[in-house]
Design a protein around this motif. Sequence first.
Motif, PDB file in Angstrom:
ATOM      1  N   THR A  39       0.889  -1.195   0.042  1.00 51.90           N
ATOM      2  CA  THR A  39       0.024  -0.136   0.015  1.00 51.90           C
ATOM      3  C   THR A  39       0.837   1.168   0.026  1.00 51.90           C
ATOM      4  OG1 THR A  39      -0.414  -0.150   2.418  1.00 51.90           O
ATOM      5  CG2 THR A  39      -1.885  -1.106   1.299  1.00 51.90           C
ATOM      6  N   ILE A 106      -8.306   2.803  -0.437  1.00 51.78           N
ATOM      7  CA  ILE A 106      -8.601   1.810   0.428  1.00 51.78           C
ATOM      8  C   ILE A 106      -9.481   2.019   1.430  1.00 51.78           C
ATOM      9  CG2 ILE A 106      -7.683   0.094   1.966  1.00 51.78           C
ATOM     10  CD1 ILE A 106      -5.135  -0.116   0.474  1.00 51.78           C
ATOM     11  N   ARG A 107     -10.623   1.901   1.696  1.00 53.53           N
ATOM     12  CA  ARG A 107     -11.679   2.078   2.574  1.00 53.53           C
ATOM     13  C   ARG A 107     -11.705   0.999   3.615  1.00 53.53           C
ATOM     14  NH1 ARG A 107     -13.816   6.777   1.575  1.00 53.53           N
ATOM     15  NH2 ARG A 107     -13.990   7.402  -0.536  1.00 53.53           N
ATOM     16  N   ARG A 108     -11.717   1.496   4.954  1.00 54.83           N
ATOM     17  CA  ARG A 108     -11.609   0.491   6.069  1.00 54.83           C
ATOM     18  C   ARG A 108     -12.985   0.766   6.805  1.00 54.83           C
ATOM     19  NH1 ARG A 108      -6.340  -1.229   6.108  1.00 54.83           N
ATOM     20  NH2 ARG A 108      -4.988  -0.072   5.091  1.00 54.83           N
ATOM     21  N   GLN A 128      -9.021   1.964  17.390  1.00 54.49           N
ATOM     22  CA  GLN A 128      -8.781   1.820  15.835  1.00 54.49           C
ATOM     23  C   GLN A 128      -7.593   2.539  15.626  1.00 54.49           C
ATOM     24  OE1 GLN A 128      -8.046   0.827  12.590  1.00 54.49           O
ATOM     25  NE2 GLN A 128     -10.161   0.054  12.764  1.00 54.49           N
ATOM     26  N   GLN A 130      -5.774   3.101  12.958  1.00 61.40           N
ATOM     27  CA  GLN A 130      -5.549   3.791  11.645  1.00 61.40           C
ATOM     28  C   GLN A 130      -6.318   5.085  11.635  1.00 61.40           C
ATOM     29  OE1 GLN A 130      -6.771   0.474   9.519  1.00 61.40           O
ATOM     30  NE2 GLN A 130      -4.737  -0.423   9.162  1.00 61.40           N
ATOM     31  N   ALA A 149     -17.205   3.675   6.678  1.00 64.35           N
ATOM     32  CA  ALA A 149     -16.197   3.405   5.972  1.00 64.35           C
ATOM     33  C   ALA A 149     -15.275   4.663   6.583  1.00 64.35           C
ATOM     34  CB  ALA A 149     -16.345   3.693   4.456  1.00 64.35           C
ATOM     35  N   GLU A 151     -10.988   6.409   5.734  1.00 61.09           N
ATOM     36  CA  GLU A 151      -9.506   6.119   5.244  1.00 61.09           C
ATOM     37  C   GLU A 151      -8.608   6.240   6.396  1.00 61.09           C
ATOM     38  OE1 GLU A 151      -8.992   9.020   2.113  1.00 61.09           O
ATOM     39  OE2 GLU A 151     -11.214   8.732   1.163  1.00 61.09           O
ATOM     40  N   ARG A 152      -7.374   5.507   6.048  1.00 59.75           N
ATOM     41  CA  ARG A 152      -6.379   5.467   6.987  1.00 59.75           C
ATOM     42  C   ARG A 152      -5.780   7.102   7.331  1.00 59.75           C
ATOM     43  NH1 ARG A 152      -1.085   1.764   6.363  1.00 59.75           N
ATOM     44  NH2 ARG A 152       0.049   2.342   8.224  1.00 59.75           N
TER      45      ARG A 152
END
Length: 324
Positions: A39, A106-108, A128, A130, A149, A151-152
């Motif tokens: 990443t 990238i979505r977490r 969390q 991130q 969702a 993002e980092r």
Amino acid sequence: MLSRKGCGLLAIAAVVLTIALGVFLGGWYGSGPQAKDGTFIVPNGASLGTVAERLEAKGVIASATGFKLRARIFGAGRDIKAGEFAIPAHASMDQVLGIITSDDVIRRFVTVPEGMPSIMVYERLKAQDQLTGDVQMPAEGSVLPDSYAFERGESRQAVLRRMQAAMSRTVAELWPKRAPNLVVKTPEQALTLASIVEKETGKPSERRMVAGLYSNRLKQGMMLQADPTIIYPITRGKPLGRRILQSEIQAVNDYNTYTMVGLPRHPITNPGRASIEAVLHPADTKALYMVADGTGGHAFADTLADHNRNVAKWFAIRRARGEL
């Protein structure tokens, strides 16, 4: 006419140009040095030069200078996006530029289950790693249970704001569609009653019935006598992990519906959409009592006599299980 020597020089120049062009294009379309999938994070406001240097430092590309030169030629008009991106192994410079100028960030996700109290929402956001920054303790009942969702590198407070905005939108949508003659007169009261319904039953099919029962009790001026309202001031909504003490049942505070008539001062958890809808459209029932039925649900009764019979059945079930 060109001399034989001149023609030879032109031929050599053509060969050299062809080779140079091949090298130039090969550097753009050829495999990159990154050995494994990985990443890459593009910071907010980063320039092409800064990103190129970070890509080289991380081993995604072989040359920041070569990437910048080629990107300006082949990537004209394509803006770099901020966020975290997945970069496959041996991605070419062309692929890398395509990825970091796309919307494939990238979505977490962080999930708030139905009935999670605000103290646990706060702890989940804090845990969390991130996410960044501090976060305020959300007011009970202000968060809509759902998966969100992120993002980092995004701030915890920004994610919480989305959770709270989702609850505000949901209440604003559902409140005008409520049934007539409800016992709850404000959205805040609806959320408080919905929080009790949420904690009192784990069976979706029972929500409207439980809402109808508690609505009946409120209309008749009866105590709600909901066990979760005893627990809330003790644990802030976390599981108690033991039986409720008699002294706790008798405690007088702003939440214990065994010692007060009416609704608690505030919600006792964050209710989901279905529990809010149940309170705004309760079952048409005369039920005033309920007790566990041994299946994960409840037995409902209109009269105290019927309720006592249901309680006797529940005690018999518990005795058979060796719980008494």
